[in-house]
Design an enzyme around this catalytic site. Structure first.
Site, short mmCIF file in Angstrom:
data_model
loop_
_atom_site.label_atom_id
_atom_site.label_comp_id
_atom_site.label_asym_id
_atom_site.label_seq_id
_atom_site.Cartn_x
_atom_site.Cartn_y
_atom_site.Cartn_z
N ARG A 1 -7.79 -0.43 0.81
CA ARG A 1 -8.32 -1.65 0.19
C ARG A 1 -8.68 -1.42 -1.28
O ARG A 1 -8.68 -2.34 -2.07
CB ARG A 1 -9.52 -2.14 1.02
N GLU B 1 -9.45 3.80 1.74
CA GLU B 1 -8.87 3.85 0.40
C GLU B 1 -7.83 2.77 0.17
O GLU B 1 -7.60 2.38 -0.97
CB GLU B 1 -8.24 5.24 0.15
N ASP C 1 -12.22 7.23 3.18
CA ASP C 1 -11.04 7.00 4.01
C ASP C 1 -10.65 5.52 4.05
O ASP C 1 -9.58 5.16 4.52
CB ASP C 1 -11.31 7.51 5.43
N ASP D 1 1.57 6.33 5.51
CA ASP D 1 0.60 5.39 4.94
C ASP D 1 1.13 4.69 3.69
O ASP D 1 0.43 3.93 3.04
CB ASP D 1 -0.71 6.13 4.65
N LYS E 1 0.86 -1.19 0.00
CA LYS E 1 0.00 0.00 0.00
C LYS E 1 0.89 1.23 0.00
O LYS E 1 1.66 1.44 0.93
CB LYS E 1 -0.91 0.00 1.23
N LYS F 1 -10.26 13.06 7.59
CA LYS F 1 -9.85 12.65 8.93
C LYS F 1 -9.86 13.84 9.89
O LYS F 1 -9.81 15.00 9.47
CB LYS F 1 -8.41 12.10 8.87
N1 BES Z 1 -4.43 4.60 6.70
C1 BES Z 1 -5.60 4.36 7.43
C2 BES Z 1 -5.40 3.33 8.53
C3 BES Z 1 -4.58 3.78 9.70
C4 BES Z 1 -5.19 4.32 10.80
C5 BES Z 1 -3.23 3.56 9.72
C6 BES Z 1 -4.44 4.67 11.90
C7 BES Z 1 -2.48 3.92 10.80
C8 BES Z 1 -3.08 4.46 11.89
C9 BES Z 1 -6.70 3.82 6.52
O1 BES Z 1 -6.66 4.26 5.22
C10 BES Z 1 -7.98 4.25 7.10
O2 BES Z 1 -8.23 5.43 7.12
N2 BES Z 1 -8.78 3.30 7.56
C11 BES Z 1 -10.03 3.60 8.15
C12 BES Z 1 -11.01 2.61 7.65
C13 BES Z 1 -12.44 2.93 8.04
C14 BES Z 1 -12.91 4.18 7.33
C15 BES Z 1 -13.31 1.76 7.69
C16 BES Z 1 -9.84 3.47 9.65
O3 BES Z 1 -9.14 2.58 10.10
O4 BES Z 1 -10.41 4.31 10.37
ZN ZN Z 2 -4.84 4.85 4.52
MN MN Z 3 -7.73 6.09 5.00
#
Ligand code: BES
Ligand code: ZN
Ligand code: MN
Length: 495
Positions: free
Chosen positions: A352, A350, A348, A289, A266, A278
């Site tokens: 996947r 993204e 967010d 990320d 990723k 966010k």
């Molecule tokens: N990059 C984030 C995941 C992340 C969160 C990495 C905290 C490191 C620390 C990912 O793209 C994301 O935003 N995931 C969301 C998914 C949700 C919207 C289903 C998340 O984990 O809040």
């Molecule tokens: Zn992310």
């Molecule tokens: Mn995200």
């Protein structure tokens, strides 16, 4: 840095410093006793006075020991003898290197009492010494304009005692390569997102391939990505001024016909969340990320450096996730390269979306194994904290290999269940499925989503959201899970 095994008596070695261990029972280790005898009982007297208690991780540098050619001894505490584990031993070794890094000592002979051989054989002993020396001396590639501290002086490490010098020497070589690879990951991930863009990552991959004959790089630009019909990846990148890149970095070490291990990273160079923006706190950390992508590049440099007899393909989906007038909106539906449609309920989620298209691309290699690496979910951090990476997948043997590699490399992972019932959470009224499945089991529903694109390939997913970087005062990339993946590849090369 140079590593070798010491063989003759430690006390007689002409290095800048001897590094020996002390247990909390204020008991010198076996090698330390010989050094003590050679220096007229100086160490014992010091312990008797209570000047050093052997607490785990404590160090004390003693200088002007005129009886020894080395003249200096660094005492390193190992804690209680009965409680010595491989982890504690590694931590003590790290403290020793940290203490040495504050001096101009250039050469050492190391003799830290080891935990039982079962925990640390000569190969892993050598590997740990070289890996920890390298990772402890890592300096952040900051952009501070002040005077930089001088580079670490430590250049030569003699370590022992060992029974099998060949195994230790191989360990040194592998450990140094692992530290160097982890530094590749850390340097890339620590860069600010205005420098480390998708284009920058692609140029890095190209430059690597230029330097090394056994590596080749292919970069798909936006038009080529469109030709591959990677609609989900493009949906993420359409809100950014930075064009996306899809990077194929390939290493051919084994027989050319061998089915490859495909590593998929990723590479979100910055994740604002997009329209599902966010919260501001710690948003800067979303420059990390792209840690999965950086780990993939790191592993390819390692395979090349060690000339592993393997075929490894690295696939990197590199994009920036931004809100914009053109950005993808909640409810928009994208068509993935596999043809399956996805309702993007949360922009967010993204990671996947880019991974599903990258995983589909992996199919053409008829891979022996596919492993994706991603800072994918906050939910994985909630589940496992910052100690274990999450592992899921459709192939228990592959998952087992990754878990074992993590234990051996001291870069651990923990399996979460991935069973059909979670799929209900991804149901959509408008597309084949949605890209989010609610808060509950978030790490698992994310992997469930990926699982819809990996059917028929042996696949495992590493969620490194909690392990790839640290926040707070020690903010920065950790280089994980490169040690785990390195061990996995090294073991695979031996099969
Ligand atoms: N990059 C984030 C995941 C992340 C969160 C990495 C905290 C490191 C620390 C990912 O793209 C994301 O935003 N995931 C969301 C998914 C949700 C919207 C289903 C998340 O984990 O809040
Ligand atoms: Zn992310
Ligand atoms: Mn995200």
């Amino acid at each position: 840095m140079e590593f070798a095994v010491w063989t003759k008596g430690l006390a007689a070695l002409a290095v800048d410093c001897l590094v020996v261990s002390v247990f909390e029972e204020t008991e010198l280790g076996a090698e330390a006793r010989a050094v003590d005898a050679a220096s007229g009982g100086r160490l014992q007297r010091l312990l008797a006075r209570g000047d050093f208690t052997g607490r785990a991780g404590d160090t004390l540098l003693i200088t002007e020991i005129t009886e020894l050619p080395a003249r200096r001894v660094l005492l390193v505490g190992l804690g209680a003898r009965a409680q010595l584990t491989r982890r504690g031993w590694r931590r003590a070794l790290g403290s020793a290197v940290t203490a040495l890094s504050r001096t101009r000592i250039a050469s050492i002979a190391l003799a830290l009492e080891r935990p039982a051989a079962r925990e640390l054989d000569d190969y892993y002993f050598g590997r740990a010494v070289a890996e920890l020396a390298g990772s402890t001396l890592y300096r952040i590639n900051d952009l501070k304009t002040g005077k930089k501290p001088p580079a670490p002086a430590l250049k030569k490490v003699l370590a022992g005692p060992v029974r099998k010098p060949d195994a230790a020497a191989r360990g040194f070589r592998h450990g140094a390569a692992i530290a160097a690879a982890a530094a590749v990951q850390r340097d890339l991930a620590n860069l600010p997102a205005n420098v480390c863009t998708p284009t920058f990552l692609a140029e890095e991959a190209r430059a690597l391939a230029k330097r090394h004959k056994s590596l080749t790089a292919r970069v798909l630009d936006e038009a080529a990505i469109r030709r591959e019909k990677m609609g989900c990846l493009l949906a993420v990148s359409q809100g950014s001024q930075q064009p996306p890149r899809f990077i194929v970095l390939e290493y051919r070490g084994g027989k050319s016909a061998a089915a490859p291990v495909v590593l998929v990273g990723k590479g979100v160079t910055f994740d604002t969340g997009g329209i599902s923006l966010k919260d501001p706190p710690a948003m800067d950390e979303m420059k990390f990320d792209m840690s999965g992508a950086a780990a993939v590049i790191a592993c390819l440099t390692l395979a090349e450096e060690l000339r592993l007899p393997l075929h490894v393909v690295g696939l990197i989906a590199a994009v920036e996730n931004m809100p914009d007038g053109k950005a993808v909106k909640p409810g928009d539906i994208a068509t993935s390269a596999s043809g399956q449609t996805v309702e993007i309920l949360n922009t967010d989620a993204e990671g996947r979306l880019i991974l599903c298209d990258a995983l589909h691309y992996a199919r053409r290699f008829r891979p022996a194994a596919v492993v994706d690496i991603a800072t994918l979910t906050g939910a994985c951090v909630v589940a496992l904290g910052h100690h274990h990476s999450g592992v899921m997948g459709n192939d228990e043997a592959l998952i087992g290999q990754l878990l074992e590699a993590g234990v051996r490399a001291e870069d651990r992972a923990w399996q979460l269940p991935l069973t059909e019932e979670y799929f209900d959470q991804l149901k959509s009224n408008f597309a084949d499925f949605a890209n989010v499945g609610g808060r509950d089991g978030g790490a698992i529903t994310a992997a469930t989503f990926l699982g819809k694109f990996t059917q028929g390939m042996p696949w495992a997913h590493l969620d490194v959201a909690g392990t790839a970087y640290q926040g707070g005062a020690g903010k920065g990339s950790t280089g994980r899970p490169t040690p785990l993946l390195a061990d996995f590849l090294i073991h695979r090369a031996e099969r």
